[in-house]
Design a protein around this motif. Structure first.
Motif, mmCIF file in Angstrom:
data_model
loop_
_atom_site.group_PDB
_atom_site.id
_atom_site.type_symbol
_atom_site.label_atom_id
_atom_site.label_comp_id
_atom_site.label_asym_id
_atom_site.label_seq_id
_atom_site.Cartn_x
_atom_site.Cartn_y
_atom_site.Cartn_z
ATOM 1 N N PHE A 5 11.375 -3.335 5.612
ATOM 2 C CA PHE A 5 11.056 -1.980 6.089
ATOM 3 C C PHE A 5 10.659 -2.053 7.559
ATOM 4 N N LEU A 8 6.565 1.240 10.825
ATOM 5 C CA LEU A 8 5.395 1.549 10.006
ATOM 6 C C LEU A 8 4.474 2.525 10.736
ATOM 7 N N GLY A 12 6.371 6.067 8.216
ATOM 8 C CA GLY A 12 6.828 4.829 7.587
ATOM 9 C C GLY A 12 5.752 4.084 6.826
ATOM 10 N N ARG A 13 4.545 4.096 7.344
ATOM 11 C CA ARG A 13 3.468 3.336 6.687
ATOM 12 C C ARG A 13 3.205 3.826 5.261
ATOM 13 N N ALA A 16 6.287 2.998 2.983
ATOM 14 C CA ALA A 16 6.335 1.584 2.603
ATOM 15 C C ALA A 16 5.279 1.273 1.550
ATOM 16 N N GLY A 28 7.306 -5.603 5.852
ATOM 17 C CA GLY A 28 7.405 -4.596 6.902
ATOM 18 C C GLY A 28 7.251 -5.170 8.288
ATOM 19 N N TYR A 29 7.802 -4.439 9.257
ATOM 20 C CA TYR A 29 7.643 -4.824 10.660
ATOM 21 C C TYR A 29 7.490 -3.579 11.519
ATOM 22 N N ASP A 30 6.573 -3.673 12.477
ATOM 23 C CA ASP A 30 6.396 -2.615 13.464
ATOM 24 C C ASP A 30 5.886 -3.257 14.751
ATOM 25 N N GLU A 35 -1.587 -2.502 8.296
ATOM 26 C CA GLU A 35 -1.597 -2.858 6.887
ATOM 27 C C GLU A 35 -1.021 -1.713 6.059
ATOM 28 N N PHE A 36 -0.181 -2.054 5.085
ATOM 29 C CA PHE A 36 0.409 -1.014 4.235
ATOM 30 C C PHE A 36 0.445 -1.424 2.768
ATOM 31 N N LEU A 40 3.598 -8.541 6.096
ATOM 32 C CA LEU A 40 3.960 -8.203 7.468
ATOM 33 C C LEU A 40 4.808 -9.324 8.066
#
Length: 276
Positions: A5, A8, A12-13, A16, A28-30, A35-36, A40
């Motif tokens: 994903f 975030l 998006g956060r 996810a 996930g990556y941003d 934190e989601f 990460l």
């Protein structure tokens, strides 16, 4: 499913996070790590490597175009790519030509819709890929429809933003009219919300607009970007959208006046200024 994903942010956060709660393995990556609930990654390549599904939720075309080379170079060739971003139909169609399993799936519902997992999702692509993506849509949305082939989802999202922007402008005018006439605008909007003029915007935004609370759920800057997509789509389809053009100018005025970081309900500030 194993999901990569990318993006975030405000939308998006929580999206996810809902996928994690639904039992999927999400990495996930941003650019600004948050934190989601899932893992990460340190970059796009790490996030998408080995994923069954790759998802992007990014602000505009340049960001999607910037990450897609890393996705195509590192994702499995049979991975399903779902782009929840709102971008031009042309960019979605270009991605579909380069990746055999892709869906353009822009969403409506704003931050609250993302947090509550009740987004409306308009999807362009193949019927088989739509069915494969159903578990993802079920986790983040309430309404999801296949509306046509590649790029079709973006055209429907353009129509959505056209209606949303125009409705905000008219609600703003209604507030200015009622307040200038000395009537109880709170009671007035309550009545409007219960009649034929009722809308989700009146339902969710009338109290915050009356309070001049413009904390962003969806920023003027992003709606300004969307209005550019709308006008370009109308030009390509050779149709006239005069109300859309006027709404685009009001949103451009809000941005020019320094309100780009505010919620799109801040169109009220522009409409108020016209009568001063």
């Amino acid at each position: 499913m194993k999901i990569g994903f990318i993006g975030l942010g405000i939308m998006g956060r929580p999206m996810a996070g809902h996928l994690v709660k639904a039992g999927h393995e999400v990495t996930g990556y941003d650019l600004n790590p948050v934190e989601f609930g899932g893992a990460l990654a340190g970059g796009v390549a790490e996030a998408v490597r080995g994923a069954d599904v790759v998802i992007t939720m990014l602000p505009a075309d340049p960001q999607v175009e910037a990450v897609f080379p890393d996705i195509s170079a590192n994702a499995r060739p049979d991975a399903l790519y779902i782009d929840f971003s709102t971008i031009t139909p042309q960019t979605s169609q270009k991605v579909a030509q380069q990746w055999k399993r892709s869906l353009d799936a822009p969403v409506s519902g704003g931050e609250k819709g993302a947090v509550d997992a009740v987004l409306s999702i308009m999807v362009g692509g193949s019927a088989d890929d739509f069915e494969a993506a159903r578990p993802v849509f079920e986790a983040v949305g309430k309404t999801y429809k296949l509306v046509g082939g590649p790029g079709a989802g973006q055209y429907v999202k353009a129509a959505n933003q056209l209606v949303v922007g125009g409705t905000f402008a008219l609600v703003a005018e209604a507030i200015v009219l009622m307040e200038a006439a000395g009537v109880d605008a709170t009671a007035g909007l309550d009545v409007l919300a219960g009649g034929l003029a009722g809308s989700r915007i009146l339902e969710l935004k009338r109290a915050s607009m009356l309070a001049r609370d413009f904390r962003p759920g969806f920023r003027i800057d992003l709606h300004h970007k969307d209005m550019g997509i709308i006008l370009d789509a109308a030009r390509g389809a050779e149709v006239a959208i005069p109300m859309g053009a006027l709404t685009a100018q009001l949103i451009a005025a809000a941005r020019a006046q320094g309100h780009g970081g505010l919620d799109h309900s801040a169109l009220l500030k522009v409409v108020e200024g016209l009568s001063r």
